[in-house]
Scaffold this motif. Structure first.
Motif, PDB file in Angstrom:
ATOM      1  N   ALA A  96       8.531   5.383   2.920  1.00 33.78           N
ATOM      2  CA  ALA A  96       8.052   5.748   1.577  1.00 33.78           C
ATOM      3  C   ALA A  96       9.177   6.399   0.774  1.00 33.78           C
ATOM      4  N   GLY A  97       8.970   6.489  -0.535  1.00 30.73           N
ATOM      5  CA  GLY A  97       9.935   7.173  -1.395  1.00 30.73           C
ATOM      6  C   GLY A  97       9.401   8.529  -1.815  1.00 30.73           C
ATOM      7  N   VAL A  98      10.183   9.248  -2.607  1.00 25.89           N
ATOM      8  CA  VAL A  98       9.751  10.604  -2.989  1.00 25.89           C
ATOM      9  C   VAL A  98       8.661  10.585  -4.059  1.00 25.89           C
ATOM     10  N   THR A  99       8.543   9.475  -4.753  1.00 25.07           N
ATOM     11  CA  THR A  99       7.424   9.344  -5.698  1.00 25.07           C
ATOM     12  C   THR A  99       6.629   8.090  -5.325  1.00 25.07           C
ATOM     13  N   ARG A 100       5.433   8.005  -5.891  1.00 29.32           N
ATOM     14  CA  ARG A 100       4.590   6.836  -5.609  1.00 29.32           C
ATOM     15  C   ARG A 100       5.306   5.550  -6.024  1.00 29.32           C
ATOM     16  N   HIS A 101       5.937   5.588  -7.196  1.00 28.15           N
ATOM     17  CA  HIS A 101       6.633   4.388  -7.665  1.00 28.15           C
ATOM     18  C   HIS A 101       7.773   3.987  -6.745  1.00 28.15           C
ATOM     19  N   ARG A 102       8.449   4.985  -6.196  1.00 27.44           N
ATOM     20  CA  ARG A 102       9.539   4.647  -5.273  1.00 27.44           C
ATOM     21  C   ARG A 102       8.992   4.055  -3.976  1.00 27.44           C
ATOM     22  N   SER A 103       7.853   4.547  -3.560  1.00 26.72           N
ATOM     23  CA  SER A 103       7.221   3.971  -2.352  1.00 26.72           C
ATOM     24  C   SER A 103       6.859   2.507  -2.610  1.00 26.72           C
ATOM     25  N   ILE A 104       6.305   2.254  -3.788  1.00 28.82           N
ATOM     26  CA  ILE A 104       5.940   0.870  -4.133  1.00 28.82           C
ATOM     27  C   ILE A 104       7.203   0.001  -4.195  1.00 28.82           C
TER      28      ILE A 104
ATOM     29  N   LEU B  91       0.844  -1.201   0.000  1.00 31.10           N
ATOM     30  CA  LEU B  91       0.000   0.000   0.000  1.00 31.10           C
ATOM     31  C   LEU B  91       0.877   1.249   0.000  1.00 31.10           C
ATOM     32  N   PRO B  92       0.978   1.941  -1.123  1.00 29.59           N
ATOM     33  CA  PRO B  92       1.697   3.214  -1.082  1.00 29.59           C
ATOM     34  C   PRO B  92       0.880   4.229  -0.276  1.00 29.59           C
ATOM     35  N   ALA B  93       1.495   4.771   0.775  1.00 26.01           N
ATOM     36  CA  ALA B  93       0.784   5.728   1.650  1.00 26.01           C
ATOM     37  C   ALA B  93       1.729   6.859   2.054  1.00 26.01           C
ATOM     38  N   GLY B  94       2.616   7.202   1.112  1.00 21.83           N
ATOM     39  CA  GLY B  94       3.641   8.193   1.456  1.00 21.83           C
ATOM     40  C   GLY B  94       3.450   9.536   0.781  1.00 21.83           C
ATOM     41  N   GLY B  95       2.239   9.779   0.242  1.00 20.01           N
ATOM     42  CA  GLY B  95       2.000  11.048  -0.456  1.00 20.01           C
ATOM     43  C   GLY B  95       1.652  12.171   0.504  1.00 20.01           C
ATOM     44  N   SER B  96       1.641  13.389  -0.038  1.00 25.08           N
ATOM     45  CA  SER B  96       1.317  14.541   0.816  1.00 25.08           C
ATOM     46  C   SER B  96      -0.082  15.081   0.537  1.00 25.08           C
ATOM     47  N   GLY B  97      -0.737  14.549  -0.484  1.00 27.69           N
ATOM     48  CA  GLY B  97      -2.120  14.937  -0.768  1.00 27.69           C
ATOM     49  C   GLY B  97      -2.278  16.398  -1.136  1.00 27.69           C
ATOM     50  N   GLU B  98      -1.420  16.877  -2.024  1.00 30.31           N
ATOM     51  CA  GLU B  98      -1.471  18.303  -2.400  1.00 30.31           C
ATOM     52  C   GLU B  98      -2.837  18.726  -2.928  1.00 30.31           C
ATOM     53  N   ARG B  99      -3.423  17.864  -3.759  1.00 28.09           N
ATOM     54  CA  ARG B  99      -4.698  18.236  -4.388  1.00 28.09           C
ATOM     55  C   ARG B  99      -5.853  18.308  -3.383  1.00 28.09           C
ATOM     56  N   MET B 100      -5.681  17.679  -2.257  1.00 26.62           N
ATOM     57  CA  MET B 100      -6.710  17.737  -1.205  1.00 26.62           C
ATOM     58  C   MET B 100      -6.752  19.139  -0.579  1.00 26.62           C
TER      59      MET B 100
ATOM     60  N   TRP C   8     -12.923   4.022  -6.534  1.00 28.63           N
ATOM     61  CA  TRP C   8     -12.313   5.316  -6.876  1.00 28.63           C
ATOM     62  C   TRP C   8     -11.365   5.801  -5.786  1.00 28.63           C
ATOM     63  N   LYS C   9     -10.491   6.704  -6.181  1.00 30.35           N
ATOM     64  CA  LYS C   9      -9.425   7.158  -5.277  1.00 30.35           C
ATOM     65  C   LYS C   9      -9.818   8.477  -4.615  1.00 30.35           C
ATOM     66  N   VAL C  10      -9.572   8.591  -3.317  1.00 28.61           N
ATOM     67  CA  VAL C  10      -9.784   9.863  -2.623  1.00 28.61           C
ATOM     68  C   VAL C  10      -8.660  10.806  -3.049  1.00 28.61           C
TER      69      VAL C  10
ATOM     70  N   HIS D 120      -2.021  -1.591  -3.987  1.00 27.47           N
ATOM     71  CA  HIS D 120      -3.310  -0.922  -3.779  1.00 27.47           C
ATOM     72  C   HIS D 120      -3.110   0.417  -3.069  1.00 27.47           C
ATOM     73  N   ASP D 121      -3.592   1.499  -3.685  1.00 24.41           N
ATOM     74  CA  ASP D 121      -3.455   2.817  -3.060  1.00 24.41           C
ATOM     75  C   ASP D 121      -4.100   2.836  -1.676  1.00 24.41           C
ATOM     76  N   ALA D 122      -3.382   3.443  -0.723  1.00 25.79           N
ATOM     77  CA  ALA D 122      -3.929   3.549   0.637  1.00 25.79           C
ATOM     78  C   ALA D 122      -5.178   4.423   0.689  1.00 25.79           C
TER      79      ALA D 122
ATOM     80  N   PRO E   1      -1.901  14.826   5.340  1.00 25.04           N
ATOM     81  CA  PRO E   1      -1.959  13.978   4.140  1.00 25.04           C
ATOM     82  C   PRO E   1      -3.277  13.194   4.130  1.00 25.04           C
ATOM     83  N   LYS E   2      -3.908  13.102   2.959  1.00 22.94           N
ATOM     84  CA  LYS E   2      -5.294  12.590   2.902  1.00 22.94           C
ATOM     85  C   LYS E   2      -5.468  11.199   3.515  1.00 22.94           C
ATOM     86  N   GLN E   3      -4.436  10.360   3.430  1.00 25.68           N
ATOM     87  CA  GLN E   3      -4.576   9.001   3.990  1.00 25.68           C
ATOM     88  C   GLN E   3      -4.779   9.017   5.507  1.00 25.68           C
TER      89      GLN E   3
HETATM   90  N1  LIG Z   1       5.711   9.690  -2.785  1.00 25.34           N
HETATM   91  C1  LIG Z   1       4.525   9.108  -2.739  1.00 25.34           C
HETATM   92  C2  LIG Z   1       3.396   9.692  -3.361  1.00 25.34           C
HETATM   93  C3  LIG Z   1       2.163   9.051  -3.286  1.00 25.34           C
HETATM   94  N2  LIG Z   1       2.054   7.900  -2.605  1.00 25.34           N
HETATM   95  C4  LIG Z   1       0.752   7.261  -2.434  1.00 25.34           C
HETATM   96  O1  LIG Z   1       0.184   6.883  -3.670  1.00 25.34           O
HETATM   97  C5  LIG Z   1      -1.232   6.838  -3.573  1.00 25.34           C
HETATM   98  C6  LIG Z   1      -1.929   7.508  -4.751  1.00 25.34           C
HETATM   99  O2  LIG Z   1      -1.306   8.739  -5.101  1.00 25.34           O
HETATM  100  P1  LIG Z   1      -1.962  10.173  -5.122  1.00 25.34           P
HETATM  101  O3  LIG Z   1      -3.428  10.101  -5.121  1.00 25.34           O
HETATM  102  O4  LIG Z   1      -1.309  10.945  -6.201  1.00 25.34           O
HETATM  103  O5  LIG Z   1      -1.525  10.754  -3.693  1.00 25.34           O
HETATM  104  P2  LIG Z   1      -0.738  12.054  -3.298  1.00 25.34           P
HETATM  105  O6  LIG Z   1       0.567  12.086  -3.975  1.00 25.34           O
HETATM  106  O7  LIG Z   1      -0.717  12.084  -1.806  1.00 25.34           O
HETATM  107  O8  LIG Z   1      -1.723  13.199  -3.837  1.00 25.34           O
HETATM  108  P3  LIG Z   1      -1.346  14.535  -4.632  1.00 25.34           P
HETATM  109  O9  LIG Z   1      -0.882  14.075  -5.985  1.00 25.34           O
HETATM  110  O10 LIG Z   1      -2.615  15.301  -4.683  1.00 25.34           O
HETATM  111  O11 LIG Z   1      -0.272  15.242  -3.841  1.00 25.34           O
HETATM  112  C7  LIG Z   1      -1.594   7.527  -2.248  1.00 25.34           C
HETATM  113  O12 LIG Z   1      -2.011   6.524  -1.322  1.00 25.34           O
HETATM  114  C8  LIG Z   1      -0.312   8.172  -1.823  1.00 25.34           C
HETATM  115  O13 LIG Z   1      -0.148   8.251  -0.410  1.00 25.34           O
HETATM  116  C9  LIG Z   1       3.188   7.324  -2.013  1.00 25.34           C
HETATM  117  O14 LIG Z   1       3.083   6.277  -1.406  1.00 25.34           O
HETATM  118  N3  LIG Z   1       4.387   7.953  -2.083  1.00 25.34           N
END
Ligand SMILES: Nc1ccn([C@@H]2O[C@H](COP(=O)(O)OP(=O)(O)OP(=O)(O)O)[C@@H](O)[C@H]2O)c(=O)n1
Ligand SMILES: O=P(O)(O)OC[C@@H](O)[C@@H](O)[C@@H](O)CO
Length: 400
Positions: free
Chosen positions: A121-129, A50-59, A211-213, A154-156, A64-66
């Motif tokens: 987590a990593g700096v990008t979603r792919h790196r977190s995965i 579960l990638p859960a390392g984002g910052s949820g900018e669009r929220m 759908w994704k939050v 699966h997205d968190a 962070p939205k998670q």
């Molecule tokens: N460096 C990152 C960026 C994203 N994610 C995760 O990937 C999932 C889907 O990505 P997205 O909806 O883009 O999340 P955010 O990057 O947090 O949102 P935003 O693009 O609005 O900043 C989320 O569970 C998010 O936490 C992650 O694990 N590591």
């Protein structure tokens, strides 16, 4: 009827497990002939990242939205709950940033999530995965993780994933090749797998709830879905089965008629109704305790004790409405209300355990038409309390 909210529970020894075993076997087998289910075949090894390392900018909120709360519980806990109830997923690896690591540990502890491992987590979603996959791939000496045959990514922030779609994904992992359509409409993950994994891929149809939050409005939508799902079953407990003409029974009838899309069960602490323990086990989150005989809290207290023992409210707020009656002729209005105001104390106590207790006094005239109107008002208050799950009304004595 909507599926019940995800809840942890023992893994049933039903066909789904065998199917999952077959699917995982299919996904891992080098020999297609082995891909069929065989009785007694060893359990599949499926893990989830579960990638859960984002910052949820669009929220657009600081958290962070998670970690944003829905009915006071962080979003990621709903997603974990949805995955951990799928017993054939052996390990769930969650990628979180260093600064949220402690908060994540707190969530796991508070909601008793199981089979969870955390990675940075990593700096990008792919790196977190990638970090999650590495934790599963490496044979680290102190790691309790073992290398799985299939990994679900699966997205968190997709809290409503159902077991059947996960099963489809695991099955498709090996069964299908990659079509032009898949490539055309591919998502980032798919492209990643194709480019670096040198594997074939297949898009599997998910449900609209997958759908994704992403934006703030999605949090409201998620909350509404959860409220709707938790309102689907109401248990009415009556402290007597006698006196069929009592207004309490009329109220029960009106509720049953008004809530015709909802499962209404007559539970009982007395032998006449369905076993309350069983109803609680079936994850009913709404209880209407109709006190025909008494003006005290004895029956409600018994119900609250059972709910507390069950831990049902750990995941979702449980609504309990304690209903009383008083007719216009009675001279004891003040005394009755004063007595019932004790509900505040009970409510404050059980609120700590996520049980939302309210009182309802049906003050009714003898006139048949007006009585029906009072009962309908009472029924409306009950259904509103259940649908809204509004903690602001906890401990209030409402009068219909
Ligand atoms: N460096 C990152 C960026 C994203 N994610 C995760 O990937 C999932 C889907 O990505 P997205 O909806 O883009 O999340 P955010 O990057 O947090 O949102 P935003 O693009 O609005 O900043 C989320 O569970 C998010 O936490 C992650 O694990 N590591
Ligand atoms: O950045 P977006 O909100 O468009 O979506 C990200 C998605 O691609 C991602 O969440 C995966 O589910 C799909 O690989």
């Amino acid at each position: 009827m909507e599926p019940k909210p995800a809840a942890p529970g023992p893994c049933p020894g039903d066909f789904r497990v065998a199917e999952a075993a077959a699917a995982a076997a299919a996904a891992s087998s080098l020999n297609p002939a082995e891909a069929r289910a065989e009785p007694g075949r060893r359990a599949p090894s499926v893990a989830a990242v579960l990638p859960a390392g984002g910052s949820g900018e669009r929220m657009g909120v600081p958290t962070p939205k998670q970690f944003c709360p829905i009915l006071e519980r962080p979003l990621i806990s709903y997603t974990l709950q949805a995955l951990e109830r799928v017993c054939w997923i052996k390990d769930i690896v969650v990628a979180v940033t260093g600064e949220n690591m402690e908060a994540m540990k707190g969530i796991i502890q508070k909601y008793k999530h199981q089979r969870i491992s955390l990675v940075e987590a990593g700096v990008t979603r792919h790196r977190s995965i990638f970090n999650g996959l590495r934790a599963l791939a490496e044979d680290q000496p102190n790691s309790k993780l073992s290398k799985p045959e299939v990994v679900i990514i699966h997205d968190a922030v997709r809290p409503f994933v159902e077991e059947d779609v996960l099963l489809k994904v695991v099955t498709a992992a090996k069964e299908h090749g990659c079509s032009d359509y898949d490539l055309e409409f591919g998502t980032e993950c798919l492209q990643l797998a194709l480019k670096y994994g040198h594997v074939n891929a297949k898009l599997v149809e998910g449900s609209p709830d997958l759908w994704k939050v992403t934006y703030k409005r999605d949090l409201y939508a998620a909350e509404s879905i959860i409220k709707e799902r938790t309102s689907q079953h109401i248990c009415i407990i009556m402290d007597t089965k006698e006196d069929e003409n009592h207004v309490g029974h009329h109220l029960e009838e009106i509720l049953k008629n008004e809530l015709n899309h909802v499962e209404v069960t007559s539970g009982a602490l007395c032998p006449a109704g369905r076993d309350l323990k069983q109803i609680i086990l079936e994850q009913c989150y709404n209880y209407v305790c109709v006190n025909v005989m008494s003006s005290d809290f004895e029956e409600t207290q018994r119900l609250l004790n059972m709910l507390e023992e069950s831990n049902l409210s750990i995941f979702y707020p449980v609504v309990v409405i304690s209903v009383y009656f008083l007719d216009y002729k009675s001279v004891h209005f003040d005394q009755k209300v004063e007595n019932l105001m004790q509900i505040r104390e009970y409510a404050k106590e059980v609120r700590k355990r996520n049980i939302l207790l309210c009182g309802l006094l049906i003050y009714y005239p003898q006139d048949e038409q007006k009585l029906q109107a009072s009962l309908r008002e009472g029924a409306t208050i009950i259904t509103t309390l259940i649908k809204e799950r509004n903690s602001g009304l906890v401990g209030q004595l409402l009068i219909a």
